[in-house]
Design a protein around this motif. Structure first.
Motif, short mmCIF file in Angstrom:
data_model
loop_
_atom_site.label_atom_id
_atom_site.label_comp_id
_atom_site.label_asym_id
_atom_site.label_seq_id
_atom_site.Cartn_x
_atom_site.Cartn_y
_atom_site.Cartn_z
N ARG A 1 47.66 -104.95 9.61
CA ARG A 1 48.40 -104.15 10.59
C ARG A 1 49.24 -103.10 9.87
N ASN A 2 49.93 -103.50 8.81
CA ASN A 2 50.74 -102.56 8.04
C ASN A 2 49.87 -101.47 7.41
N THR A 3 48.71 -101.86 6.89
CA THR A 3 47.78 -100.90 6.29
C THR A 3 47.32 -99.89 7.32
N LEU A 4 46.97 -100.36 8.50
CA LEU A 4 46.54 -99.46 9.56
C LEU A 4 47.66 -98.50 9.95
N CYS A 5 48.87 -98.99 10.05
CA CYS A 5 50.00 -98.12 10.39
C CYS A 5 50.24 -97.08 9.31
N ILE A 6 50.13 -97.46 8.05
CA ILE A 6 50.29 -96.50 6.95
C ILE A 6 49.21 -95.42 7.05
#
Length: 127
Positions: A27-32
């Motif tokens: 999820r964090n990777t996608l947001c970045i």
């Protein structure tokens, strides 16, 4: 696809089905990626944004595994590109990113305000 990152992160398919990205690192990777949409993000910058000072033993391998999981979970259909030493997320014309919509509307509202059109400014900001 519809990508929402203003508020709780959510991804919807073209037919309105929610895509669950349950793993926090994914999820964090996608947001970045979405925050840097259209720009190449180097592996070094990506690793710094994702882990800060708590970098794993093999950060490049860990990042590759996370990106693989995202591709498998979301089926990003060519949107997520791997290049020399980095990644780029390019959305298609039919995709919607709430952050981009927000930027577009506030930009139009600024223009309307500078031309003295208070009604249009208010309508754009209420969306």
């Amino acid at each position: 696809m519809e990508f929402r990152i203003l508020g709780p992160a959510a991804i919807y398919t073209a037919d309105g089905q929610i895509c669950n990205v349950t793993r926090p690192r994914q999820r964090n990777t996608l947001c970045i990626l979405l925050l840097n949409c259209g720009r190449r993000l180097s592996k070094e910058d990506f690793i710094g944004a994702l882990w800060g000072n708590d970098i794993p033993n093999d950060p490049s391998g860990a990042l590759r595994a996370i990106v693989y999981g995202l591709r498998k979970t979301l089926g990003l259909n060519g949107r997520l590109q791997t290049g020399h030493n980095g990644y780029t997320l390019k959305l298609w014309d039919e995709d919607l990113l709430d952050l981009q919509l927000f930027r577009d509307l506030t930009g139009k509202a600024r223009k309307a305000r500078s031309s003295g059109d208070a009604m249009t400014t208010a309508e754009l900001l209420e969306r």
